[in-house]
Design a protein around this motif. Sequence first.
Motif, PDB file in Angstrom:
ATOM      1  N   LEU A   1      -5.284   1.184   3.895  1.00 18.34           N
ATOM      2  CA  LEU A   1      -4.205   1.878   4.595  1.00 18.34           C
ATOM      3  C   LEU A   1      -3.565   2.986   3.757  1.00 18.34           C
ATOM      4  O   LEU A   1      -2.667   3.678   4.230  1.00 18.34           O
ATOM      5  N   LEU A   2      -4.032   3.150   2.528  1.00 20.92           N
ATOM      6  CA  LEU A   2      -3.513   4.235   1.690  1.00 20.92           C
ATOM      7  C   LEU A   2      -4.198   5.541   2.076  1.00 20.92           C
ATOM      8  O   LEU A   2      -5.330   5.542   2.544  1.00 20.92           O
ATOM      9  N   PRO A   3      -3.534   6.660   1.847  1.00 22.47           N
ATOM     10  CA  PRO A   3      -4.204   7.945   2.065  1.00 22.47           C
ATOM     11  C   PRO A   3      -5.450   8.028   1.182  1.00 22.47           C
ATOM     12  O   PRO A   3      -5.479   7.481   0.078  1.00 22.47           O
ATOM     13  N   ALA A   4      -6.465   8.704   1.643  1.00 22.39           N
ATOM     14  CA  ALA A   4      -7.755   8.764   0.943  1.00 22.39           C
ATOM     15  C   ALA A   4      -7.604   9.202  -0.508  1.00 22.39           C
ATOM     16  O   ALA A   4      -8.257   8.658  -1.400  1.00 22.39           O
ATOM     17  N   GLU A   5      -6.728  10.154  -0.786  1.00 21.52           N
ATOM     18  CA  GLU A   5      -6.596  10.658  -2.153  1.00 21.52           C
ATOM     19  C   GLU A   5      -5.933   9.652  -3.088  1.00 21.52           C
ATOM     20  O   GLU A   5      -5.988   9.807  -4.305  1.00 21.52           O
ATOM     21  N   ALA A   6      -5.291   8.625  -2.544  1.00 21.82           N
ATOM     22  CA  ALA A   6      -4.610   7.638  -3.377  1.00 21.82           C
ATOM     23  C   ALA A   6      -5.399   6.337  -3.514  1.00 21.82           C
ATOM     24  O   ALA A   6      -5.001   5.456  -4.256  1.00 21.82           O
ATOM     25  N   ARG A   7      -6.501   6.208  -2.804  1.00 21.54           N
ATOM     26  CA  ARG A   7      -7.293   4.980  -2.879  1.00 21.54           C
ATOM     27  C   ARG A   7      -8.018   4.899  -4.209  1.00 21.54           C
ATOM     28  O   ARG A   7      -8.426   5.893  -4.768  1.00 21.54           O
ATOM     29  N   TRP A   8      -8.170   3.680  -4.683  1.00 18.91           N
ATOM     30  CA  TRP A   8      -8.961   3.503  -5.890  1.00 18.91           C
ATOM     31  C   TRP A   8     -10.289   2.869  -5.520  1.00 18.91           C
ATOM     32  O   TRP A   8     -10.426   2.217  -4.496  1.00 18.91           O
ATOM     33  N   SER A   9     -11.263   3.071  -6.381  1.00 23.10           N
ATOM     34  CA  SER A   9     -12.621   2.639  -6.071  1.00 23.10           C
ATOM     35  C   SER A   9     -12.928   1.239  -6.585  1.00 23.10           C
ATOM     36  O   SER A   9     -14.056   0.795  -6.495  1.00 23.10           O
ATOM     37  N   ALA A  10     -11.945   0.552  -7.123  1.00 22.63           N
ATOM     38  CA  ALA A  10     -12.151  -0.786  -7.663  1.00 22.63           C
ATOM     39  C   ALA A  10     -11.268  -1.784  -6.923  1.00 22.63           C
ATOM     40  O   ALA A  10     -10.360  -1.400  -6.185  1.00 22.63           O
ATOM     41  N   ASP A  11     -11.531  -3.069  -7.130  1.00 22.37           N
ATOM     42  CA  ASP A  11     -10.739  -4.113  -6.487  1.00 22.37           C
ATOM     43  C   ASP A  11      -9.400  -4.347  -7.169  1.00 22.37           C
ATOM     44  O   ASP A  11      -8.486  -4.892  -6.579  1.00 22.37           O
ATOM     45  N   ALA A  12      -9.289  -3.944  -8.439  1.00 24.19           N
ATOM     46  CA  ALA A  12      -8.062  -4.192  -9.186  1.00 24.19           C
ATOM     47  C   ALA A  12      -7.767  -3.018 -10.113  1.00 24.19           C
ATOM     48  O   ALA A  12      -8.679  -2.396 -10.650  1.00 24.19           O
ATOM     49  N   VAL A  13      -6.471  -2.750 -10.280  1.00 22.58           N
ATOM     50  CA  VAL A  13      -6.016  -1.681 -11.171  1.00 22.58           C
ATOM     51  C   VAL A  13      -4.844  -2.234 -11.975  1.00 22.58           C
ATOM     52  O   VAL A  13      -3.897  -2.769 -11.413  1.00 22.58           O
ATOM     53  N   LEU A  14      -4.932  -2.108 -13.289  1.00 25.27           N
ATOM     54  CA  LEU A  14      -3.835  -2.511 -14.165  1.00 25.27           C
ATOM     55  C   LEU A  14      -3.032  -1.263 -14.500  1.00 25.27           C
ATOM     56  O   LEU A  14      -3.564  -0.294 -15.053  1.00 25.27           O
ATOM     57  N   VAL A  15      -1.752  -1.276 -14.137  1.00 22.87           N
ATOM     58  CA  VAL A  15      -0.879  -0.124 -14.352  1.00 22.87           C
ATOM     59  C   VAL A  15       0.080  -0.455 -15.496  1.00 22.87           C
ATOM     60  O   VAL A  15       0.716  -1.509 -15.497  1.00 22.87           O
ATOM     61  N   ARG A  16       0.160   0.453 -16.447  1.00 23.88           N
ATOM     62  CA  ARG A  16       1.056   0.283 -17.590  1.00 23.88           C
ATOM     63  C   ARG A  16       2.503   0.553 -17.157  1.00 23.88           C
ATOM     64  O   ARG A  16       2.747   1.130 -16.098  1.00 23.88           O
ATOM     65  N   PRO A  17       3.477   0.172 -17.985  1.00 24.78           N
ATOM     66  CA  PRO A  17       4.887   0.434 -17.649  1.00 24.78           C
ATOM     67  C   PRO A  17       5.216   1.915 -17.455  1.00 24.78           C
ATOM     68  O   PRO A  17       6.163   2.252 -16.752  1.00 24.78           O
ATOM     69  N   ASP A  18       4.408   2.820 -18.057  1.00 23.67           N
ATOM     70  CA  ASP A  18       4.652   4.252 -17.888  1.00 23.67           C
ATOM     71  C   ASP A  18       3.952   4.816 -16.647  1.00 23.67           C
ATOM     72  O   ASP A  18       3.866   6.019 -16.474  1.00 23.67           O
ATOM     73  N   GLN A  19       3.462   3.934 -15.788  1.00 22.99           N
ATOM     74  CA  GLN A  19       2.821   4.265 -14.506  1.00 22.99           C
ATOM     75  C   GLN A  19       1.456   4.921 -14.664  1.00 22.99           C
ATOM     76  O   GLN A  19       0.932   5.508 -13.730  1.00 22.99           O
ATOM     77  N   HIS A  20       0.867   4.807 -15.839  1.00 23.17           N
ATOM     78  CA  HIS A  20      -0.492   5.273 -16.063  1.00 23.17           C
ATOM     79  C   HIS A  20      -1.454   4.093 -15.928  1.00 23.17           C
ATOM     80  O   HIS A  20      -1.087   2.950 -16.205  1.00 23.17           O
ATOM     81  N   VAL A  21      -2.658   4.378 -15.514  1.00 24.38           N
ATOM     82  CA  VAL A  21      -3.667   3.341 -15.333  1.00 24.38           C
ATOM     83  C   VAL A  21      -4.189   2.912 -16.705  1.00 24.38           C
ATOM     84  O   VAL A  21      -4.587   3.743 -17.513  1.00 24.38           O
ATOM     85  N   GLY A  22      -4.169   1.605 -16.944  1.00 17.95           N
ATOM     86  CA  GLY A  22      -4.690   1.070 -18.189  1.00 17.95           C
ATOM     87  C   GLY A  22      -6.109   0.555 -18.041  1.00 17.95           C
ATOM     88  O   GLY A  22      -6.875   0.528 -19.004  1.00 17.95           O
ATOM     89  N   TRP A  23      -6.463   0.150 -16.820  1.00 13.21           N
ATOM     90  CA  TRP A  23      -7.785  -0.417 -16.561  1.00 13.21           C
ATOM     91  C   TRP A  23      -7.983  -0.445 -15.053  1.00 13.21           C
ATOM     92  O   TRP A  23      -7.035  -0.579 -14.285  1.00 13.21           O
TER      93      TRP A  23
END
Length: 116
Positions: free
Chosen positions: A70-92
């Motif tokens: 249900l997310l806009p296409a540009e915001a979808r991720w290609s993996a089942d899980a995303v680890l987000v750091r406290p600074d809102q950057h993707v860690g994994w």
Amino acid sequence: MPSTTPGCLLPHAWPPSGHALYDELGPGFTLLLSHTAAASWHQSPAMERILALAGRTRIPLAVRVIDTALLPAEARWSADAVLVRPDQHVGWQGNDLDEVVEALQRCAGHPSSARV
């Protein structure tokens, strides 16, 4: 170009909840799970290890389930899980929850030899 490649800022999106995706993030690390990953995470020994590590090392961790379809296409991720750091950057990002333990340790600055 928005990306969930580790090191990139998590793409902004408006999920159907009406809150910005950033509003879904916890104050520390956040593990975002797709519905696919969430369907099996309750029974996963990997999730038990992730939560045990966070508790034992006092790494603040929130787990959120996001309907990525249900997310806009540009915001979808290609993996089942995303680890987000406290600074809102993707860690994994990935499809194997077993990898999250090491990724969380690495992102939080803990030695990866401290297995749970």
